[in-house]
Design a protein around this motif. Structure first.
Motif, PDB file in Angstrom:
ATOM      1  N   SER A  70      -1.999   2.972  -9.277  1.00  8.21           N
ATOM      2  CA  SER A  70      -0.843   4.184  -8.425  1.00  8.21           C
ATOM      3  C   SER A  70      -0.704   5.188  -9.164  1.00  8.21           C
ATOM      4  O   SER A  70      -1.590   5.654 -10.217  1.00  8.21           O
ATOM      5  CB  SER A  70       1.084   3.764  -8.573  1.00  8.21           C
ATOM      6  N   ALA A  71      -0.224   6.647  -8.647  1.00  7.44           N
ATOM      7  CA  ALA A  71      -0.432   7.900  -9.406  1.00  7.44           C
ATOM      8  C   ALA A  71       0.837   7.877 -10.513  1.00  7.44           C
ATOM      9  O   ALA A  71       1.825   6.365 -10.511  1.00  7.44           O
ATOM     10  CB  ALA A  71       0.691   8.998  -8.248  1.00  7.44           C
ATOM     11  N   THR A  76       4.195  11.149  -7.374  1.00  2.00           N
ATOM     12  CA  THR A  76       4.724  11.713  -6.405  1.00  2.00           C
ATOM     13  C   THR A  76       5.640  12.118  -5.740  1.00  2.00           C
ATOM     14  O   THR A  76       5.808  13.120  -4.956  1.00  2.00           O
ATOM     15  CB  THR A  76       4.379  10.177  -5.858  1.00  2.00           C
ATOM     16  N   GLU A 158      -2.470  10.618  -7.383  1.00  2.38           N
ATOM     17  CA  GLU A 158      -3.247   9.295  -7.298  1.00  2.38           C
ATOM     18  C   GLU A 158      -4.733   9.499  -7.989  1.00  2.38           C
ATOM     19  O   GLU A 158      -5.381   8.406  -8.449  1.00  2.38           O
ATOM     20  CB  GLU A 158      -2.871   8.761  -6.190  1.00  2.38           C
ATOM     21  N   PHE A 224      -2.722   4.538  -2.019  1.00  4.18           N
ATOM     22  CA  PHE A 224      -2.327   5.237  -1.344  1.00  4.18           C
ATOM     23  C   PHE A 224      -2.767   6.432  -0.587  1.00  4.18           C
ATOM     24  O   PHE A 224      -2.174   6.638   0.206  1.00  4.18           O
ATOM     25  CB  PHE A 224      -0.816   5.464  -2.034  1.00  4.18           C
ATOM     26  N   ARG A 238       5.149   5.198   1.655  1.00  2.00           N
ATOM     27  CA  ARG A 238       6.099   5.110  -0.153  1.00  2.00           C
ATOM     28  C   ARG A 238       5.223   3.625  -0.154  1.00  2.00           C
ATOM     29  O   ARG A 238       5.276   3.349   0.515  1.00  2.00           O
ATOM     30  CB  ARG A 238       7.032   5.334   0.170  1.00  2.00           C
ATOM     31  N   GLY A 239       5.028   3.873  -1.902  1.00  2.00           N
ATOM     32  CA  GLY A 239       4.377   2.184  -1.883  1.00  2.00           C
ATOM     33  C   GLY A 239       2.986   1.649  -1.327  1.00  2.00           C
ATOM     34  O   GLY A 239       2.386   0.700  -1.611  1.00  2.00           O
ATOM     35  N   GLY A 240       2.795   2.977  -0.831  1.00  2.00           N
ATOM     36  CA  GLY A 240       0.975   2.724  -0.047  1.00  2.00           C
ATOM     37  C   GLY A 240       0.168   1.702  -1.479  1.00  2.00           C
ATOM     38  O   GLY A 240      -1.381   1.399  -0.302  1.00  2.00           O
ATOM     39  N   SER A 241       0.067   2.051  -2.171  1.00  2.00           N
ATOM     40  CA  SER A 241      -1.082   1.371  -3.076  1.00  2.00           C
ATOM     41  C   SER A 241      -0.607  -0.058  -3.270  1.00  2.00           C
ATOM     42  O   SER A 241      -2.433  -0.660  -2.996  1.00  2.00           O
ATOM     43  CB  SER A 241      -1.185   1.585  -4.556  1.00  2.00           C
TER      44      SER A 241
HETATM   45  N1  ASP Z   1       2.286   6.933  -6.007  1.00  2.00           N
HETATM   46  C1  ASP Z   1       2.674   6.642  -4.235  1.00  2.00           C
HETATM   47  C2  ASP Z   1       4.575   6.354  -3.842  1.00  2.00           C
HETATM   48  O1  ASP Z   1       4.644   6.751  -5.767  1.00  2.00           O
HETATM   49  C3  ASP Z   1       2.221   4.954  -4.095  1.00  2.00           C
HETATM   50  C4  ASP Z   1       2.297   3.406  -5.020  1.00  2.00           C
HETATM   51  O2  ASP Z   1       2.788   3.783  -6.219  1.00  2.00           O
HETATM   52  O3  ASP Z   1       2.279   2.940  -4.354  1.00  2.00           O
HETATM   53  O4  ASP Z   1       5.217   6.199  -3.692  1.00  2.00           O
END
Ligand code: ASP
Length: 498
Positions: A70-71, A76, A158, A224, A238-241
């Motif tokens: 992830s970033a 993000t 990312e 992501f 969001r949270g797509g990693s």
């Molecule tokens: N960086 C993205 C987010 O904060 C994806 C991730 O972290 O999964 O949503």
């Protein structure tokens, strides 16, 4: 939602093997299937975290890891905020809030990389910064943001974290290469929440990441972010990693996907309530999905579906204690699940009771009732009905006053609202075919007033409502009954259940 095809798979020593690959092995052409290791934003929040992640990857080197990252935490959020500021105040203000985050990347590079690599990374970061500013200028002064521009800006987090991690790995002597996720994950054009096109994703991922694996290197892919068929940047939500990890794992027919976080997998209960809560070793996909609603924040079930449906287990590991417990999620349950897996709870629940003699022997009543909730975009979680009443549980009460007014004005029924309630949910595939579990549940909470009871259609959860101030007691009693009984009691209950 897209459907993902299942493939024939067998388990040997709890590891999945695709039948096709076993056939290949007989022909002598099989190389070890890779694993996917995914690290979230907090796992790469600073130089120390980067170094820890690099050590974890290096200790799995013989497993042929492919890394998804992830970033850096907060990046993000800051990138998306910069889009808002650009719209309202202008690009210059917007780009200023990103500087502290670029500086964090710089510190990591200066702490962990060689002089030459620091310089290379600085150039990458300057290029990313210029690109973001150009996009922010395009957004400046617009009433609405073009979602495609927003995705390009968001993708910068990312791209930088993956470039940096690949460099950190190389610095410690590991052959690693950044692979741009946009060359691998192909999606539709729903910018901001794009859905993968599985066939094309599989084709491109196998070719891009496969080439790096064949060269004996570690591919480091940013989570992501993705791209449309014609190469425009998209993001997976969001949270797509986690989703990226599952897509890459599915494409490569990985042996396992590891989601590295800072918790010890999924626990049998909330450790703040039950000190002796322990890690659940194995969950079925359906169990994991039930738990996710109750705040098992580790992952969103939808995001791992592409992998588990193909027989690839997803393992939630703890980067702070790698040798400690972890939880593996399989699509199917064990052959003979006899156990309750977890006791979860949720506070802040409101119950709405609607009573009406109109219900008796009439049709169309439930539709009229739910239409009201639908119109006010309010999610209903638990529903129980009798001949003359319906009781529902809600979390979001922002439209409740309007809902109650409408229900009464339309003559749907008399409404009674109860606040400060909590849901308790006992989850386990064992509930489906083990007699006596309900009796054990309600014996454990016999001193607590239980209000609504529901056993979901999937029969893997038994949920009920109690007063909020008694929920902790209820959870502790249940945990004691199902997880803390001594061996003799366990034996006796197993005999009873058999
Ligand atoms: N960086 C993205 C987010 O904060 C994806 C991730 O972290 O999964 O949503």
């Amino acid at each position: 939602m897209r459907t993902f095809t299942r493939r024939p798979v067998v388990y040997i020593h709890d590891r999945p093997y695709f039948l096709q690959n076993i056939v290949n092995r007989r022909k002598g052409v099989l190389t070890l299937q890779p694993i996917v290791m995914k690290f979230g934003g907090t796992s790469v929040e600073d130089a120390q975290a980067y170094a820890r992640v690099a050590r974890l990857i290096e200790s799995s080197i013989n497993e042929r890891p492919v890394v998804v990252v992830s970033a850096m935490s907060g990046m993000t959020d800051a990138l998306l905020k910069s889009v808002e500021i650009a719209k309202e105040t202008g690009a210059e203000q917007a780009s200023l809030i990103l500087e502290e985050h670029f500086a964090r990347h710089k510190v990591v590079s200066e702490t962990l990389l060689s002089q030459q690599e620091i310089e290379d990374f600085r150039k990458e970061m300057d290029a990313a910064r210029r690109e973001v500013i150009t996009r922010l200028l395009e957004i400046e002064g617009r009433v609405s943001t073009l979602p495609a521009l927003q995705d390009e800006i968001a993708s910068c987090g990312e791209r930088l974290s993956a470039t940096l991690l690949a460099a950190v790995l190389r610095r410690s002597g590991t052959r690693a290469r950044h692979v741009d996720a946009r060359q691998c994950i192909v999606t539709d054009e729903r910018f901001g929440r794009a859905e993968p096109l599985m066939e094309e994703t599989t084709r491109r991922t196998s070719s891009q990441v496969g080439a790096v694996l064949e060269a004996g290197e570690i591919a480091v892919v940013g989570g992501f972010i993705a791209a449309t068929v014609d190469g425009r940047t998209t993001t997976l939500g969001r949270g797509g990693s986690d989703y990226t990890a599952a897509l890459i794992g599915a494409s490569l027919e990985a042996r396992e996907i590891q989601i590295w976080t800072d918790v010890a997998g999924v626990l049998t209960a909330d450790p703040r309530v039950v000190r002796r809560a322990s890690t659940i070793a194995r969950l079925s996909y359906a169990e994991a999905a039930e738990l996710a609603y109750f705040g098992a924040k580790v992952l969103h079930p939808k995001t791992i579906l592409p992998a588990v449906v193909r027989g690839i287990p997803v393992r939630i590991c703890n980067s702070l204690a790698p040798e400690g417990g972890n939880t593996a999620i399989y699509f199917d349950t064990e052959k003979t699940p006899r156990t309750v897996k977890a006791i979860v709870h949720k506070k802040g629940i409101t119950i709405v009771h609607v009573t009406s003699a109109r219900m008796l022997g009439a049709y169309g009543f439930l539709r009229a009732l739910f239409e009201v909730f639908d119109r006010h975009q309010t999610i209903v979680d638990l529903v129980t009905t009798s001949e003359v009443s319906v009781s529902l549980s809600l979390e979001d009460t922002s439209a409740l006053a309007l809902i109650v007014k409408e229900l009464e004005e339309k003559g749907i029924g008399a409404v009674k609202v109860e606040h400060n309630r909590a849901l308790v949910c006992v989850v386990g595939e064992g509930l489906r075919n083990t007699s006596g579990i309900a009796a054990r549940v309600f014996t454990a909470v016999r001193d607590i007033n239980v209000m609504l009871i529901s056993q979901g259609a999937s029969s893997i959860n038994l949920t009920f409502v109690v007063e909020e101030n008694l929920v902790e007691q209820a959870v502790r009693n249940l945990h004691q009954a199902f997880f803390e009984s001594n061996t003799r009691e366990l034996y006796k209950s197993a005999m009873r259940d058999a």
